[in-house]
Write a protein that holds these residues in place. Structure first.
Motif, PDB file in Angstrom:
ATOM      1  N   PRO A 121       0.825  -1.207   0.000  1.00  0.00           N
ATOM      2  CA  PRO A 121       0.000   0.000   0.000  1.00  0.00           C
ATOM      3  C   PRO A 121       0.862   1.261   0.000  1.00  0.00           C
ATOM      4  CG  PRO A 121       0.039  -0.965   2.184  1.00  0.00           C
ATOM      5  CD  PRO A 121       0.738  -1.937   1.277  1.00  0.00           C
ATOM      6  N   LYS A 122       0.290   2.372  -0.474  1.00  0.00           N
ATOM      7  CA  LYS A 122       1.050   3.620  -0.487  1.00  0.00           C
ATOM      8  C   LYS A 122       0.168   4.783  -0.060  1.00  0.00           C
ATOM      9  CE  LYS A 122       0.497   4.917  -5.324  1.00  0.00           C
ATOM     10  NZ  LYS A 122       1.199   5.312  -6.534  1.00  0.00           N
ATOM     11  N   MET A 123       0.784   5.958  -0.010  1.00  0.00           N
ATOM     12  CA  MET A 123       0.115   7.190   0.390  1.00  0.00           C
ATOM     13  C   MET A 123      -0.638   6.993   1.718  1.00  0.00           C
ATOM     14  SD  MET A 123       1.076   9.477  -1.676  1.00  0.00           S
ATOM     15  CE  MET A 123       0.937  10.352  -3.199  1.00  0.00           C
ATOM     16  N   GLN A 124      -1.940   7.359   1.740  1.00  0.00           N
ATOM     17  CA  GLN A 124      -2.679   7.310   3.008  1.00  0.00           C
ATOM     18  C   GLN A 124      -2.954   5.892   3.498  1.00  0.00           C
ATOM     19  OE1 GLN A 124      -3.519   9.001   0.182  1.00  0.00           O
ATOM     20  NE2 GLN A 124      -5.726   9.244  -0.008  1.00  0.00           N
ATOM     21  N   ASN A 125      -2.549   4.900   2.714  1.00  0.00           N
ATOM     22  CA  ASN A 125      -2.748   3.499   3.105  1.00  0.00           C
ATOM     23  C   ASN A 125      -1.476   2.832   3.628  1.00  0.00           C
ATOM     24  OD1 ASN A 125      -5.543   3.403   2.255  1.00  0.00           O
ATOM     25  ND2 ASN A 125      -4.768   3.502   0.173  1.00  0.00           N
ATOM     26  N   HIS A 126      -0.410   3.612   3.818  1.00  0.00           N
ATOM     27  CA  HIS A 126       0.855   3.047   4.306  1.00  0.00           C
ATOM     28  C   HIS A 126       0.668   2.262   5.591  1.00  0.00           C
ATOM     29  CE1 HIS A 126       4.140   4.033   1.706  1.00  0.00           C
ATOM     30  NE2 HIS A 126       3.825   5.313   1.662  1.00  0.00           N
ATOM     31  N   THR A 127       1.463   1.202   5.712  1.00  0.00           N
ATOM     32  CA  THR A 127       1.448   0.342   6.888  1.00  0.00           C
ATOM     33  C   THR A 127       2.877   0.207   7.413  1.00  0.00           C
ATOM     34  OG1 THR A 127       1.825  -1.641   5.566  1.00  0.00           O
ATOM     35  CG2 THR A 127      -0.491  -1.004   5.966  1.00  0.00           C
ATOM     36  N   VAL A 128       3.023  -0.496   8.518  1.00  0.00           N
ATOM     37  CA  VAL A 128       4.355  -0.785   9.049  1.00  0.00           C
ATOM     38  C   VAL A 128       5.164  -1.528   7.990  1.00  0.00           C
ATOM     39  CG1 VAL A 128       5.635  -2.156  10.742  1.00  0.00           C
ATOM     40  CG2 VAL A 128       3.674  -0.782  11.478  1.00  0.00           C
ATOM     41  N   ARG A 129       4.548  -2.511   7.354  1.00  0.00           N
ATOM     42  CA  ARG A 129       5.254  -3.338   6.370  1.00  0.00           C
ATOM     43  C   ARG A 129       5.709  -2.534   5.167  1.00  0.00           C
ATOM     44  NH1 ARG A 129       3.115  -8.640   3.193  1.00  0.00           N
ATOM     45  NH2 ARG A 129       1.963  -7.029   2.100  1.00  0.00           N
TER      46      ARG A 129
ATOM     47  N   VAL B 137      29.143  11.020  -6.042  1.00  0.00           N
ATOM     48  CA  VAL B 137      28.042  11.718  -5.368  1.00  0.00           C
ATOM     49  C   VAL B 137      26.783  10.869  -5.525  1.00  0.00           C
ATOM     50  CG1 VAL B 137      26.636  13.818  -5.264  1.00  0.00           C
ATOM     51  CG2 VAL B 137      29.069  13.972  -5.894  1.00  0.00           C
ATOM     52  N   VAL B 138      26.099  10.605  -4.422  1.00  0.00           N
ATOM     53  CA  VAL B 138      24.836   9.874  -4.450  1.00  0.00           C
ATOM     54  C   VAL B 138      23.727  10.825  -4.026  1.00  0.00           C
ATOM     55  CG1 VAL B 138      23.509   7.933  -3.543  1.00  0.00           C
ATOM     56  CG2 VAL B 138      25.971   7.674  -3.953  1.00  0.00           C
ATOM     57  N   LEU B 139      22.756  11.016  -4.911  1.00  0.00           N
ATOM     58  CA  LEU B 139      21.613  11.881  -4.631  1.00  0.00           C
ATOM     59  C   LEU B 139      20.428  10.989  -4.270  1.00  0.00           C
ATOM     60  CD1 LEU B 139      22.010  14.373  -7.617  1.00  0.00           C
ATOM     61  CD2 LEU B 139      22.868  14.609  -5.272  1.00  0.00           C
ATOM     62  N   ILE B 140      19.891  11.207  -3.081  1.00  0.00           N
ATOM     63  CA  ILE B 140      18.883  10.313  -2.519  1.00  0.00           C
ATOM     64  C   ILE B 140      17.516  10.988  -2.535  1.00  0.00           C
ATOM     65  CG2 ILE B 140      18.205   9.053  -0.438  1.00  0.00           C
ATOM     66  CD1 ILE B 140      21.499   9.387   0.065  1.00  0.00           C
ATOM     67  N   ASP B 141      16.669  10.521  -3.430  1.00  0.00           N
ATOM     68  CA  ASP B 141      15.312  11.063  -3.558  1.00  0.00           C
ATOM     69  C   ASP B 141      14.420  10.331  -2.564  1.00  0.00           C
ATOM     70  OD1 ASP B 141      12.891  12.123  -4.348  1.00  0.00           O
ATOM     71  OD2 ASP B 141      13.303  11.939  -6.488  1.00  0.00           O
ATOM     72  N   ARG B 142      14.219  10.935  -1.432  1.00  0.00           N
ATOM     73  CA  ARG B 142      13.465  10.442  -0.281  1.00  0.00           C
ATOM     74  C   ARG B 142      14.404   9.803   0.740  1.00  0.00           C
ATOM     75  NH1 ARG B 142       8.256  11.400  -0.566  1.00  0.00           N
ATOM     76  NH2 ARG B 142       7.211  11.504  -2.579  1.00  0.00           N
ATOM     77  N   ALA B 143      14.892  10.639   1.643  1.00  0.00           N
ATOM     78  CA  ALA B 143      15.705  10.165   2.762  1.00  0.00           C
ATOM     79  C   ALA B 143      14.882   9.188   3.591  1.00  0.00           C
ATOM     80  CB  ALA B 143      16.139  11.363   3.623  1.00  0.00           C
ATOM     81  N   ALA B 144      15.555   8.351   4.365  1.00  0.00           N
ATOM     82  CA  ALA B 144      14.880   7.293   5.119  1.00  0.00           C
ATOM     83  C   ALA B 144      13.757   7.811   6.022  1.00  0.00           C
ATOM     84  CB  ALA B 144      15.910   6.523   5.945  1.00  0.00           C
ATOM     85  N   HIS B 145      13.945   8.970   6.627  1.00  0.00           N
ATOM     86  CA  HIS B 145      12.920   9.502   7.532  1.00  0.00           C
ATOM     87  C   HIS B 145      11.648   9.939   6.796  1.00  0.00           C
ATOM     88  CE1 HIS B 145      16.007   9.338  10.594  1.00  0.00           C
ATOM     89  NE2 HIS B 145      15.075   9.574  11.499  1.00  0.00           N
ATOM     90  N   ASP B 146      11.752  10.105   5.492  1.00  0.00           N
ATOM     91  CA  ASP B 146      10.575  10.443   4.689  1.00  0.00           C
ATOM     92  C   ASP B 146       9.506   9.361   4.850  1.00  0.00           C
ATOM     93  OD1 ASP B 146       9.889  12.452   2.303  1.00  0.00           O
ATOM     94  OD2 ASP B 146       9.177  10.475   1.711  1.00  0.00           O
ATOM     95  N   ALA B 147       9.940   8.103   4.867  1.00  0.00           N
ATOM     96  CA  ALA B 147       8.999   6.986   5.000  1.00  0.00           C
ATOM     97  C   ALA B 147       8.293   7.020   6.354  1.00  0.00           C
ATOM     98  CB  ALA B 147       9.733   5.656   4.811  1.00  0.00           C
ATOM     99  N   ILE B 148       9.022   7.412   7.390  1.00  0.00           N
ATOM    100  CA  ILE B 148       8.412   7.518   8.731  1.00  0.00           C
ATOM    101  C   ILE B 148       7.332   8.593   8.720  1.00  0.00           C
ATOM    102  CG2 ILE B 148       8.829   7.989  11.176  1.00  0.00           C
ATOM    103  CD1 ILE B 148      10.247   5.479  10.288  1.00  0.00           C
ATOM    104  N   ALA B 149       7.635   9.724   8.100  1.00  0.00           N
ATOM    105  CA  ALA B 149       6.668  10.825   8.042  1.00  0.00           C
ATOM    106  C   ALA B 149       5.409  10.408   7.283  1.00  0.00           C
ATOM    107  CB  ALA B 149       7.303  12.053   7.385  1.00  0.00           C
ATOM    108  N   TYR B 150       5.581   9.695   6.182  1.00  0.00           N
ATOM    109  CA  TYR B 150       4.426   9.220   5.425  1.00  0.00           C
ATOM    110  C   TYR B 150       3.604   8.217   6.234  1.00  0.00           C
ATOM    111  CZ  TYR B 150       4.931  11.455   0.886  1.00  0.00           C
ATOM    112  OH  TYR B 150       4.941  12.382  -0.129  1.00  0.00           O
ATOM    113  N   PHE B 151       4.280   7.355   6.956  1.00  0.00           N
ATOM    114  CA  PHE B 151       3.592   6.376   7.795  1.00  0.00           C
ATOM    115  C   PHE B 151       2.774   7.083   8.881  1.00  0.00           C
ATOM    116  CE2 PHE B 151       4.014   3.813  11.796  1.00  0.00           C
ATOM    117  CZ  PHE B 151       3.030   2.885  11.497  1.00  0.00           C
TER     118      PHE B 151
END
Length: 197
Positions: A52-60, A83-97
């Protein structure tokens, strides 16, 4: 460059210029002869994997996105990118969750949130620069995207609340062209400075 690549990450709610910012940085940095790798499209890839994505995000789904992002960064570094450009840092996923849980009026399981936060936090020491985009509701969104406006605001709120609560060093980037140009300049100068080390 040093043996480890320089990593520049971005996070923020959808359609706030994250990918565009990284493309501009990539173009400028490549102009100085540096090799660049860019990660991204984690949400689309998660959906393609049946998550699932967006407003349906889960722990998994959140765990998958964080873990896949870490794998992408590691792969880019292993390929020898300077140089590595990271589109969506790891904490982005926490915020979406967290935004998804708030959207559904649910309470995140405390232990699961702590586990996800610990996983995302493993990446922080690797980021040389972290940019956080800021939502400007007055900027029109591409009509081909069917975004829920309330959820978009929730993500923006959770991104900046998380950065503040965890005292994560970052630079805010607004929709103002000067703010974006400044971010690109900061990134390029940082890359050039590291090249001379």
């Amino acid at each position: 460059m040093t043996s480890q690549p320089l990593r520049i990450a971005v996070l923020g709610t959808h359609s706030t210029g994250k990918t565009t910012l990284l493309k501009r940085i990539e173009m400028e940095v490549r102009g100085y002869g540096l090799t660049v790798a860019r990660t991204g499209q984690l949400g689309k890839r998660a959906a393609a994997a049946g998550l699932p994505k967006m407003q349906n995000h889960t722990v998994r789904s959140t765990e998958w996105i964080i873990a896949q992002g870490i794998l992408d960064e590691t792969h880019a570094a292993a390929q020898g990118a300077e140089v590595v450009l990271i589109d969506r840092a790891a904490h982005d996923a926490i915020a979406y969750f967290e935004a998804a849980m708030a959207f559904r009026a649910e309470t995140p399981p405390r232990l699961e949130r702590e586990r996800l936060l610990a996983l995302a936090s493993t990446q922080l020491p690797k980021y040389d620069l972290l940019f956080a985009t800021v939502l400007d509701a007055s900027v029109p969104v591409d009509t081909s995207h069917d975004y829920d406006g309330h959820f978009r605001h929730l993500v923006n709120d959770r991104v900046h609340r998380l950065l503040a609560n965890e005292a994560i060093p970052h630079q805010r980037v607004t929709s103002d062209p000067d703010s974006q140009a400044h971010a690109v300049d900061v990134a390029v100068q940082h890359c050039l400075k590291q090249e001379l080390v």
